[in-house]
Write a protein that holds these residues in place. Sequence first.
Motif, PDB file in Angstrom:
ATOM      1  N   ILE A 103       0.791  -1.356   0.019  1.00  0.00           N
ATOM      2  CA  ILE A 103       0.022   0.033   0.062  1.00  0.00           C
ATOM      3  C   ILE A 103       0.782   1.214   0.020  1.00  0.00           C
ATOM      4  O   ILE A 103       0.877   2.369  -0.711  1.00  0.00           O
ATOM      5  CB  ILE A 103      -0.961  -0.018   0.879  1.00  0.00           C
ATOM      6  CG1 ILE A 103      -1.888  -1.107   1.086  1.00  0.00           C
ATOM      7  CG2 ILE A 103      -1.675   1.386   1.402  1.00  0.00           C
ATOM      8  CD1 ILE A 103      -2.783  -1.434   2.327  1.00  0.00           C
ATOM      9  N   ALA A 104       1.828   1.036   0.773  1.00  0.00           N
ATOM     10  CA  ALA A 104       2.824   2.484   0.841  1.00  0.00           C
ATOM     11  C   ALA A 104       3.420   2.565  -0.285  1.00  0.00           C
ATOM     12  O   ALA A 104       3.594   3.778  -0.962  1.00  0.00           O
ATOM     13  CB  ALA A 104       3.764   1.919   1.918  1.00  0.00           C
ATOM     14  N   GLU A 105       3.903   1.767  -1.276  1.00  0.00           N
ATOM     15  CA  GLU A 105       4.524   1.796  -2.231  1.00  0.00           C
ATOM     16  C   GLU A 105       3.520   2.236  -3.646  1.00  0.00           C
ATOM     17  O   GLU A 105       3.824   3.153  -4.263  1.00  0.00           O
ATOM     18  CB  GLU A 105       5.299   0.578  -2.814  1.00  0.00           C
ATOM     19  CG  GLU A 105       6.177   0.712  -3.794  1.00  0.00           C
ATOM     20  CD  GLU A 105       7.653   1.563  -3.490  1.00  0.00           C
ATOM     21  OE1 GLU A 105       8.305   1.716  -4.375  1.00  0.00           O
ATOM     22  OE2 GLU A 105       7.587   1.413  -2.109  1.00  0.00           O
ATOM     23  N   ASP A 106       2.525   1.568  -3.408  1.00  0.00           N
ATOM     24  CA  ASP A 106       1.478   2.192  -4.468  1.00  0.00           C
ATOM     25  C   ASP A 106       1.078   3.462  -3.961  1.00  0.00           C
ATOM     26  O   ASP A 106       0.784   4.458  -5.106  1.00  0.00           O
ATOM     27  CB  ASP A 106       0.173   1.296  -4.417  1.00  0.00           C
ATOM     28  CG  ASP A 106       0.349  -0.121  -4.931  1.00  0.00           C
ATOM     29  OD1 ASP A 106       1.358  -0.068  -5.796  1.00  0.00           O
ATOM     30  OD2 ASP A 106      -0.492  -0.984  -4.755  1.00  0.00           O
ATOM     31  N   HIS A 107       1.019   3.954  -2.945  1.00  0.00           N
ATOM     32  CA  HIS A 107       0.763   5.259  -2.553  1.00  0.00           C
ATOM     33  C   HIS A 107       1.833   6.473  -3.074  1.00  0.00           C
ATOM     34  O   HIS A 107       1.249   7.539  -3.553  1.00  0.00           O
ATOM     35  CB  HIS A 107       0.273   5.666  -0.976  1.00  0.00           C
ATOM     36  CG  HIS A 107       0.167   6.929  -0.487  1.00  0.00           C
ATOM     37  ND1 HIS A 107      -0.664   7.988  -1.130  1.00  0.00           N
ATOM     38  CD2 HIS A 107       0.832   7.484   0.500  1.00  0.00           C
ATOM     39  CE1 HIS A 107      -0.412   9.097  -0.551  1.00  0.00           C
ATOM     40  NE2 HIS A 107       0.154   9.013   0.619  1.00  0.00           N
ATOM     41  N   LEU A 108       2.894   6.261  -2.559  1.00  0.00           N
ATOM     42  CA  LEU A 108       4.033   6.780  -3.179  1.00  0.00           C
ATOM     43  C   LEU A 108       4.174   6.991  -4.658  1.00  0.00           C
ATOM     44  O   LEU A 108       4.623   8.081  -5.171  1.00  0.00           O
ATOM     45  CB  LEU A 108       5.380   6.253  -2.496  1.00  0.00           C
ATOM     46  CG  LEU A 108       5.503   6.446  -1.120  1.00  0.00           C
ATOM     47  CD1 LEU A 108       6.977   5.423  -0.759  1.00  0.00           C
ATOM     48  CD2 LEU A 108       5.885   7.852  -0.644  1.00  0.00           C
ATOM     49  N   HIS A 109       3.923   6.158  -5.058  1.00  0.00           N
ATOM     50  CA  HIS A 109       3.876   6.100  -6.959  1.00  0.00           C
ATOM     51  C   HIS A 109       2.760   6.664  -7.486  1.00  0.00           C
ATOM     52  O   HIS A 109       2.388   6.674  -8.526  1.00  0.00           O
ATOM     53  CB  HIS A 109       4.292   4.768  -7.560  1.00  0.00           C
ATOM     54  CG  HIS A 109       5.503   4.168  -7.425  1.00  0.00           C
ATOM     55  ND1 HIS A 109       6.130   3.624  -6.332  1.00  0.00           N
ATOM     56  CD2 HIS A 109       6.722   4.559  -8.275  1.00  0.00           C
ATOM     57  CE1 HIS A 109       7.413   3.591  -6.433  1.00  0.00           C
ATOM     58  NE2 HIS A 109       7.830   4.086  -7.542  1.00  0.00           N
ATOM     59  N   GLY A 110       1.604   6.824  -6.558  1.00  0.00           N
ATOM     60  CA  GLY A 110       0.335   7.529  -7.193  1.00  0.00           C
ATOM     61  C   GLY A 110      -0.671   6.658  -7.811  1.00  0.00           C
ATOM     62  O   GLY A 110      -1.367   7.188  -8.650  1.00  0.00           O
ATOM     63  N   ARG A 111      -0.707   5.444  -7.316  1.00  0.00           N
ATOM     64  CA  ARG A 111      -1.172   4.533  -8.251  1.00  0.00           C
ATOM     65  C   ARG A 111      -2.661   4.165  -7.529  1.00  0.00           C
ATOM     66  O   ARG A 111      -3.363   3.345  -7.970  1.00  0.00           O
ATOM     67  CB  ARG A 111      -0.408   2.929  -8.147  1.00  0.00           C
ATOM     68  CG  ARG A 111       0.947   3.262  -9.216  1.00  0.00           C
ATOM     69  CD  ARG A 111       1.314   1.662  -9.440  1.00  0.00           C
ATOM     70  NE  ARG A 111       2.048   1.052  -8.205  1.00  0.00           N
ATOM     71  CZ  ARG A 111       3.334   1.271  -8.107  1.00  0.00           C
ATOM     72  NH1 ARG A 111       4.168   1.836  -9.139  1.00  0.00           N
ATOM     73  NH2 ARG A 111       3.954   0.661  -6.857  1.00  0.00           N
ATOM     74  N   SER A 154      -8.973   8.432   2.938  1.00  0.00           N
ATOM     75  CA  SER A 154      -8.182   9.422   2.368  1.00  0.00           C
ATOM     76  C   SER A 154      -6.542   9.571   2.610  1.00  0.00           C
ATOM     77  O   SER A 154      -6.341   9.358   3.999  1.00  0.00           O
ATOM     78  CB  SER A 154      -8.713  11.086   2.544  1.00  0.00           C
ATOM     79  OG  SER A 154      -8.037  11.752   1.691  1.00  0.00           O
ATOM     80  N   PHE A 155      -5.532   9.653   1.725  1.00  0.00           N
ATOM     81  CA  PHE A 155      -4.257   9.579   2.108  1.00  0.00           C
ATOM     82  C   PHE A 155      -3.852  11.077   2.274  1.00  0.00           C
ATOM     83  O   PHE A 155      -4.258  12.255   1.468  1.00  0.00           O
ATOM     84  CB  PHE A 155      -3.377   9.323   1.024  1.00  0.00           C
ATOM     85  CG  PHE A 155      -3.686   7.640   0.865  1.00  0.00           C
ATOM     86  CD1 PHE A 155      -3.264   6.678   1.747  1.00  0.00           C
ATOM     87  CD2 PHE A 155      -4.509   7.465  -0.376  1.00  0.00           C
ATOM     88  CE1 PHE A 155      -3.576   5.321   1.547  1.00  0.00           C
ATOM     89  CE2 PHE A 155      -4.640   5.982  -0.366  1.00  0.00           C
ATOM     90  CZ  PHE A 155      -4.214   5.075   0.549  1.00  0.00           C
ATOM     91  N   SER A 156      -2.913  11.341   3.215  1.00  0.00           N
ATOM     92  CA  SER A 156      -2.256  12.409   3.414  1.00  0.00           C
ATOM     93  C   SER A 156      -1.014  12.559   2.587  1.00  0.00           C
ATOM     94  O   SER A 156      -0.367  11.567   2.388  1.00  0.00           O
ATOM     95  CB  SER A 156      -1.553  12.636   4.991  1.00  0.00           C
ATOM     96  OG  SER A 156      -0.687  13.761   5.088  1.00  0.00           O
TER      97      SER A 156
END
Length: 306
Positions: A103-111, A154-156
């Motif tokens: 999840i962290a990696e997908d969030h960092l990459h905007g996926r 929702s992500f920060s």
Amino acid sequence: MSSAGERVVNGKRELTEGLAAQILDLIRGSGLAVGTHITAQELAQRFSVSRFPVGQALQLLATKRVLVHEPNRGYFVSDAKIPSPEALGLISRDDASDLYFRIAEDHLHGRLPDPVSEAYLKELYGVAKAQLNGVLGRITQEGWAERRPGYGWSFSPMLTTPESLEQTYRVRLALEPAALLESTYRLDPETAARCRAAELRLLGGAIETDSADALHERGVRFHEAIIGASGNPFFLEAVRRINRIRRLLSYRSMVDRKRYRQQCDEHLRILGLLERERNEEASQELRHHLEHTIENLQEIRPILEH
């Protein structure tokens, strides 16, 4: 095809075994002595889950003789040799941590869409509701996502850049050396011994074999232990908050492990000075240690931006 009930059961089993493996790694990595009291509340806070699954994990470790359960008193480290998770037949890789990092990696990459529903995340990652909720609880605790009323999560945007990670270290640079100079400072021998054992274990080879999550936890435990001895709870609370929110990028920096031997050596020097009550020197050493870390962030910037 498995039924919904079977998936829930499997999800709960994976959560219990995953937590048991994490607790086992904590006992091994921290060098906890025989008879050390293990509390469900402390573990629930550390792993950002409720006390119920932690209690199940403790029961599992007691059945495997890693812990001793004493009625009305709780769980204690047994005198048996502490084995690896694999040796106990636990999952070899913590599924919850694996899901967290995906999840962290997908969030960092905007996926990932923002906001995102739990149903979308369950389908995307193929996990049970119990496991997903445990990971989302951890993410919420760390401050980079929050539940939206009526619709998912929702992500920060807070810690998704190398600059924001460096800013957290600069706040720590202002706080941590000052904590060692408090007039109420007292590092108890048991805590010092536990910190030293963890650093020596890494120098003995665990730098190369521990997971990124375990390496991060080792650093967090060391700094929170020495700051917690200040006698001023506000220092510790501030550092804990920073440690929770910086994890999103910190784990990625673990790819480059060559600097960890130097960090272990610096931790041991700080510890030795504190044990001899040379706190002013320890404070300066801690300042240099954090400054070195900030300098290292520039060297690994390509990893953080990947």
